[in-house]
Enzyme design. Structure first.
Site, PDB file in Angstrom:
ATOM      1  N   CYS A 130      36.505  32.232  36.295  1.00 55.74           N
ATOM      2  CA  CYS A 130      36.027  31.409  35.181  1.00 55.74           C
ATOM      3  C   CYS A 130      35.910  29.926  35.513  1.00 55.74           C
ATOM      4  CB  CYS A 130      36.942  31.621  33.981  1.00 55.74           C
ATOM      5  SG  CYS A 130      36.999  33.344  33.450  1.00 55.74           S
ATOM      6  N   LYS A 195      44.128  33.498  24.427  1.00 56.40           N
ATOM      7  CA  LYS A 195      43.362  34.576  25.053  1.00 56.40           C
ATOM      8  C   LYS A 195      44.238  35.220  26.117  1.00 56.40           C
ATOM      9  CE  LYS A 195      39.253  35.461  27.774  1.00 56.40           C
ATOM     10  NZ  LYS A 195      37.989  34.924  28.268  1.00 56.40           N
ATOM     11  N   LYS A 248      42.636  36.665  20.897  1.00 55.73           N
ATOM     12  CA  LYS A 248      41.827  37.689  21.566  1.00 55.73           C
ATOM     13  C   LYS A 248      42.650  38.424  22.582  1.00 55.73           C
ATOM     14  CE  LYS A 248      38.039  37.903  24.721  1.00 55.73           C
ATOM     15  NZ  LYS A 248      37.376  37.199  25.733  1.00 55.73           N
TER      16      LYS A 248
END
Ligand code: PBG
Length: 325
Positions: A130, A195, A248
């Site tokens: 990422c 997350k 999430k």
């Protein structure tokens, strides 16, 4: 003063009674539909682990978004899969990148639909991580610069809300500053604040072609065992300027949604992720679960836990069902 004075079943006898005392109302206004955008035209590539979901070219995404808007769903979140991936994920912040082209087309063709973008690099980098990789790990501070560029580029192309999902430290602050400096002080940030490094993202990685080529994401995404840390992450993102925060995945983390809702006074989103969708689909396709029932039950549970917004691949199906009741 218990039974027989109190009989909780009295309020469950008929549907009007149940409707009158119902505590949680799932609404189409709560839903955001994720879409995967690929280059080309007239493309609709089904994703095998997510029956009913496909990668769409921009022209197909326009048709899809018209339907989504007509169902009353307020917005979509866009994920781009570029033609060309490189070490820096440069398509992510290119003016003619896949997301930028999709934004321009959708803004023009489907006014009134909120366009959210996922601000991250894993779909754009050849290594699938990422951000910028140095010494086999993602370099936090080097990645911040390109994240800010990506967010500004999305806003310039028409994004209504940017949603950073990379989990770098300090990203919300640099993105807020960059948006303000470039003339987008009105564009909100929905931070993927808590997350988790989850196995439930598996089907998404097929859809977004974003599986890391080495290692995993545990040096930046959170340990599924940690709840207090999730609250610290949320606090930092709000301090840095997040307008809304996200938890999430959703169903294995309902306790986190609840704690975030109770502690903070900003809208809370929950992402009912690809693997959660795939589980229900697989069971439904086998005839083991009643799909309509379990879909609404799962989404209602996420809302009851405290989510104001739910990102879900079931958004269209749920909107159709809610429209009927
Ligand atoms: C990262 C991102 C991911 C998802 C949303 N944004 C994948 C990841 O962190 O590996 C997953 C969503 C899903 O599983 O539905 N850009």
């Amino acid at each position: 003063m218990a039974f027989p004075t109190h009989r909780p079943r009295r309020l469950r006898r008929t549907e009007p009674l149940r409707r009158m005392v119902r505590e949680t109302q799932l609404s189409v206004n709560d839903l955001i539909m994720p879409l995967f955008i690929v280059p080309g035209s007239e493309m609709s590539n089904p994703i095998s682990s997510m029956p009913g979901i496909a990668q769409l070219s921009v022209d197909r995404a326009v048709e899809e978004c018209r339907q989504i808007r007509d169902l009353g769903i307020p917005g979509v979140i866009l994920f781009g899969i570029p033609d060309h991936k490189d070490a820096l994920g440069s398509d992510a912040y290119a003016d003619d990148g896949i997301i930028q082209r999709a934004l321009a087309a959708l803004k023009e063709a489907v006014p009134g639909l909120l366009l959210l973008t996922d601000v991250c690099f894993c779909e754009y980098t050849d290594h699938g991580h990422c951000g910028i990789v140095k010494a086999q790990d993602v370099d936090n501070d080097a990645t911040l610069d390109i994240l800010a560029k990506e967010a500004v580029s999305h806003a310039r192309a028409g994004a209504d809300i940017v949603a950073p999902s990379d989990m770098m430290d300090g990203r919300v602050g640099v993105i807020r500053q960059a948006l303000d400096a470039e003339g987008f002080p009105h564009v909100p940030i929905l931070a993927y604040a808590a997350k988790f490094a989850s196995g439930f993202y598996g089907p998404f990685r097929e859809a977004a072609e974003s599986t890391p080529q080495f290692g995993d994401r545990r040096s930046y995404q959170m340990d599924p065992a940690n709840g207090n840390e999730a609250l610290r992450e949320v606090a930092l993102d709000i301090e840095e300027g997040a307008d809304m925060v996200m938890v999430k995945p959703a169903l294995p983390y309902l306790d986190i949604i609840r704690r975030v809702r109770q502690r903070f006074d900003v809208p809370v989103a929950a992402y009912h992720v690809s693997g959660e969708y795939a589980m229900l689909k697989a069971a439904a396709l086998n005839g083991w679960l009643d799909e309509e029932r379990v879909m609404l039950e799962a989404l209602t549970g996420i809302k009851r836990a405290g989510a104001d917004l739910i990102l879900t691949y079931y958004a269209k199906d749920a909107a159709r069902l809610l429209g009927r009741t």
